[in-house]
Design a protein around this motif. Structure first.
Motif, PDB file in Angstrom:
ATOM      1  N   ASN A 236      62.871  68.251  38.104  1.00 57.87           N
ATOM      2  CA  ASN A 236      63.257  66.842  38.040  1.00 57.87           C
ATOM      3  C   ASN A 236      63.682  66.421  36.632  1.00 57.87           C
ATOM      4  O   ASN A 236      64.333  65.382  36.460  1.00 57.87           O
ATOM      5  N   GLY A 243      67.078  67.624  41.017  1.00 56.44           N
ATOM      6  CA  GLY A 243      66.533  66.926  42.169  1.00 56.44           C
ATOM      7  C   GLY A 243      66.909  67.573  43.493  1.00 56.44           C
ATOM      8  O   GLY A 243      66.094  67.656  44.415  1.00 56.44           O
ATOM      9  N   TYR A 271      59.960  63.373  49.746  1.00 61.50           N
ATOM     10  CA  TYR A 271      60.616  63.563  48.453  1.00 61.50           C
ATOM     11  C   TYR A 271      61.556  62.402  48.137  1.00 61.50           C
ATOM     12  O   TYR A 271      61.681  62.003  46.967  1.00 61.50           O
ATOM     13  N   GLN A 275      61.209  60.139  44.919  1.00 61.88           N
ATOM     14  CA  GLN A 275      62.341  59.886  44.034  1.00 61.88           C
ATOM     15  C   GLN A 275      62.562  58.392  43.843  1.00 61.88           C
ATOM     16  O   GLN A 275      62.919  57.942  42.747  1.00 61.88           O
ATOM     17  N   ASP A 278      59.967  57.284  41.444  1.00 68.69           N
ATOM     18  CA  ASP A 278      60.271  57.816  40.117  1.00 68.69           C
ATOM     19  C   ASP A 278      61.403  57.029  39.459  1.00 68.69           C
ATOM     20  O   ASP A 278      61.310  56.652  38.282  1.00 68.69           O
TER      21      ASP A 278
END
Length: 370
Positions: A236, A243, A271, A275, A278
């Motif tokens: 990442n 990614g 995921y 993401q 994040d």
């Protein structure tokens, strides 16, 4: 004495040729400059710990050695954890390989039934792709060998930079005139703080993402969840490509070890949610808050860094442009460039203000005639 003003096109040409020369030198000396850049960032990161040890009456050289030893222990612990997980993964590799071969055979039959491409042509296509990837494997091997050489070279650079930091700082002060000493001190202080905060923020983000990845994969019962979660968090760090690979690894593992498609869809959903957290919570509050660079410049700089120095350039590009912004904000002639790099969006356009002033100028200048 009045200084001579050159035309804009001549100034732009000189600046353009200067940039071309700088980029050429940076590209030609990449093998030397990349380790130096990483060493400089690591030295700035360890400088705080080193200073604390010196204030605790530890001599300078032992303080540097202790700081570097702590950093080596942390990195070695991470590599030991990953290597132990990889060894455990290798024990089940034959079983996974057999399952993957079975899935591949079923995929060939499905392609033949739906697209009419026989298995022989599919094998030829795969073999052609493997042959074309040999050069990529060779480049990757060269990159790995180059990285190994850098690993042994960077500690030497870090030690020497910490040892001679006073000499380097004094040099920077003496290069510029005495009236600029306050600006130089401010730039150096903010540069050190920005790099330290950026790296610490990046490590914190990576740790949080690794924990979220591992927990999600454990709940979905994906084998080697912790290993894949940590690898995904490390990938990442690489924008865009990292990614995609980070999602592909657990999806591939779930495909090999689970029947159906429920686990794969769960991995993709988890995921994507991670993401989202994040990109909208961790990065703005932990990383981007330390380095005030807008998203447009960040993307462009990362792509330029990749073109110049590859993966190393992608990682170094953001802290490098942050240092440039700090310098630009302290020099009057370069302040517009510093504003362009920053993420403070003006509430009103200066073009709009200028148009309002222009439209109001005749009314203000009208005088009654007799």
């Amino acid at each position: 004495m009045q200084t001579k003003q050159y035309p804009f096109y001549l100034q732009a040409t000189v600046v353009l040729f200067g940039l071309i020369l700088v980029v050429y030198v940076m590209n030609s000396l990449a093998d030397i400059l990349v380790p130096l850049a990483f060493a400089a960032f690591i030295a700035i990161l360890l400088n705080r710990l080193c200073n604390r040890l010196i204030r605790a009456k530890v001599p300078q050289i032992p303080a540097i050695i202790i700081s570097m030893f702590i950093a080596v222990i942390v990195i070695a612990g991470l590599f030991y954890f990953l290597s132990s997980q990889i060894i455990s993964f290798g024990d089940t590799l034959p079983t996974l390989k057999a399952k993957f071969a079975h899935i591949t055979a079923d995929l060939k039959v499905w392609i033949f039934q739906h697209f009419g491409i026989d298995t022989h042509k599919q094998v030829q296509f795969i073999n052609g792709a493997m042959k074309s990837s040999k050069s990529l494997v060779g480049k990757t091997l060269n990159t790995v060998l180059g990285t190994l050489s850098i690993i042994f070279l960077i500690p030497v650079y870090v030690f020497l930079m910490l040892l001679y930091k006073t000499l380097i700082v004094n040099f920077l002060f003496e290069v510029f005139s005495e009236e600029n000493s306050a600006q130089v001190a401010e730039i150096l202080q903010e540069t050190k703080a920005a790099i330290q905060s950026y790296i610490i923020g990046l490590l914190t983000e990576t740790l949080v993402v690794a924990i979220m990845n591992s927990v999600a994969l454990l709940l979905l019962d994906v084998p080697y969840a912790i290993l894949i979660g940590v690898i995904g968090a490390l990938l990442n760090l690489l924008p865009y490509i990292g990614g995609l690979v980070a999602i592909a690894l657990p999806v591939l593992m779930a495909t090999v070890t689970h029947d159906g498609y429920g686990t794969q869809l769960g991995v993709i959903a988890a995921y994507l949610f991670i993401q989202f957290i994040d990109n909208n919570i961790l990065v703005p509050r932990i990383v981007s808050s330390k380095v005030q660079i807008n998203a447009l410049i960040s993307i462009v700089v990362v792509l330029l860094g990749n073109s110049l120095w590859g993966l190393s350039g992608m990682f170094l590009s953001i802290p490098f442009i942050a240092v440039l912004k700090i310098i630009f904000d302290r020099i009057d002639d370069l302040k517009p460039w510093g504003k362009l790099l920053g993420d403070n969006i003006p509430t009103r356009s200066k073009a709009h203000i200028w148009q309002l002033r222009r439209s109001n100028a005749p009314a203000q200048n009208d005088t009654p005639t007799s």
